[in-house]
Design an enzyme around this catalytic site. Structure first.
Site, PDB file in Angstrom:
ATOM      1  N   LYS A  83       0.858  -1.195   0.000  1.00  0.00           N
ATOM      2  CA  LYS A  83       0.000   0.000   0.000  1.00  0.00           C
ATOM      3  C   LYS A  83       0.889   1.239   0.000  1.00  0.00           C
ATOM      4  O   LYS A  83       1.813   1.335   0.824  1.00  0.00           O
ATOM      5  CB  LYS A  83      -0.856  -0.035   1.265  1.00  0.00           C
ATOM      6  CG  LYS A  83      -2.167   0.685   1.195  1.00  0.00           C
ATOM      7  CD  LYS A  83      -2.942   0.335   2.482  1.00  0.00           C
ATOM      8  CE  LYS A  83      -4.274   0.993   2.551  1.00  0.00           C
ATOM      9  NZ  LYS A  83      -4.901   0.778   3.867  1.00  0.00           N
TER      10      LYS A  83
HETATM   11  O1  G3P Z   1      -7.778   1.753   5.917  1.00  0.00           O
HETATM   12  C1  G3P Z   1      -7.993   3.118   5.894  1.00  0.00           C
HETATM   13  C2  G3P Z   1      -9.399   3.621   6.102  1.00  0.00           C
HETATM   14  O2  G3P Z   1     -10.349   2.640   5.954  1.00  0.00           O
HETATM   15  C3  G3P Z   1      -9.535   4.538   7.269  1.00  0.00           C
HETATM   16  O3  G3P Z   1     -10.827   4.685   7.785  1.00  0.00           O
HETATM   17  O4  G3P Z   1     -12.437   5.392   9.503  1.00  0.00           O
HETATM   18  O5  G3P Z   1     -10.012   6.041   9.721  1.00  0.00           O
HETATM   19  O6  G3P Z   1     -11.462   7.076   7.993  1.00  0.00           O
HETATM   20  P1  G3P Z   1     -11.196   5.859   8.801  1.00  0.00           P
END
Ligand code: G3P
Length: 216
Positions: A83
């Site tokens: 990634k």
């Molecule tokens: O993997 C990254 C992503 O899904 C982050 O999610 O909830 O931190 O915006 P969030």
């Protein structure tokens, strides 16, 4: 549509795998930092449990460092997907890593233009963050719709991995738009199972059955 778990927690992943609905895992530095133990060993364990694509993110900011870290991560297990963040350096690293046959997930995508550039450099996945866009009064699903249209126009094989999902409707809307994958925190996966009418209906079925059984 494929469902990934957005988690670095081995117990959480082990608990969800028997459901038979999980196709892969996404992690990020924030998620891995929360877990005890060596992150490389944790990634290897996750790959062994899931036997599917498992995204592991580089932390270098320069292309050369990203490529070096990407190669190291990819060497951990055949299921690792490297990634990289969407930056100028990340785009260069994606081009180099994908040219040598490594699968790359370009993350932190917040515009259709970014997704287009990532697809052009051979990304296997692009990760648009829908929840974080919704948080700032922008449309996460509007972005997914734009990317679906653009990728169809040019037959890009890059898969759209909807990230930063916050609830079941993100998954339903992403599926309606034809996104390839949703990555979900465990709580969102649990929420996909819930419907009060299912619980009420089951309770009634069992009560009625019990009455019948009691008849002489
Ligand atoms: O993997 C990254 C992503 O899904 C982050 O999610 O909830 O931190 O915006 P969030």
């Amino acid at each position: 549509m494929k469902i990934f778990i957005d988690s670095g927690n081995i117990k959480e992943i082990e608990g969800l795998m028997p459901l038979g609905i999980i196709d892969g895992i996404t992690t990020n530095p924030s998620l891995l930092a929360k877990e005890p133990g060596d992150y490389r060993e944790n990634l290897k364990t996750i790959c062994r449990i899931v036997q599917g694509p498992t995204s592991a993110e580089v932390v270098a900011l320069d292309a050369e460092g990203m490529i070096r870290e990407g190669r190291e991560l990819a060497a951990l297990d055949e299921h690792i997907v490297v990634k990289v963040p969407f930056t100028r350096e990340g785009v260069q690293a994606c081009k180099a890593l994908s040219s040598e046959g490594k699968r790359v997930n370009v993350t932190l995508i917040f515009s259709a233009a970014q997704a287009l550039l990532a697809a052009k450099v051979g990304a296997t996945y692009v990760s648009p963050f829908v929840g974080r866009l919704d948080d700032i009064a922008s449309s996460g699903m509007g972005l997914i719709s734009d990317i679906v249209e653009i990728f169809e126009n040019y037959q890009f094989t890059t898969e759209i991995l909807v990230a930063s999902t916050r609830g079941p409707m993100h998954i339903v809307e992403a599926a309606r738009l034809g996104a390839d994958i949703c990555t979900c925190p465990a709580a969102v996966i649990e929420a996909l199972f819930k419907h009060p009418l299912t619980d009420i209906g089951l309770e009634k079925f069992l009560k009625d059955w019990e009455k019948t059984q009691k008849k002489p």
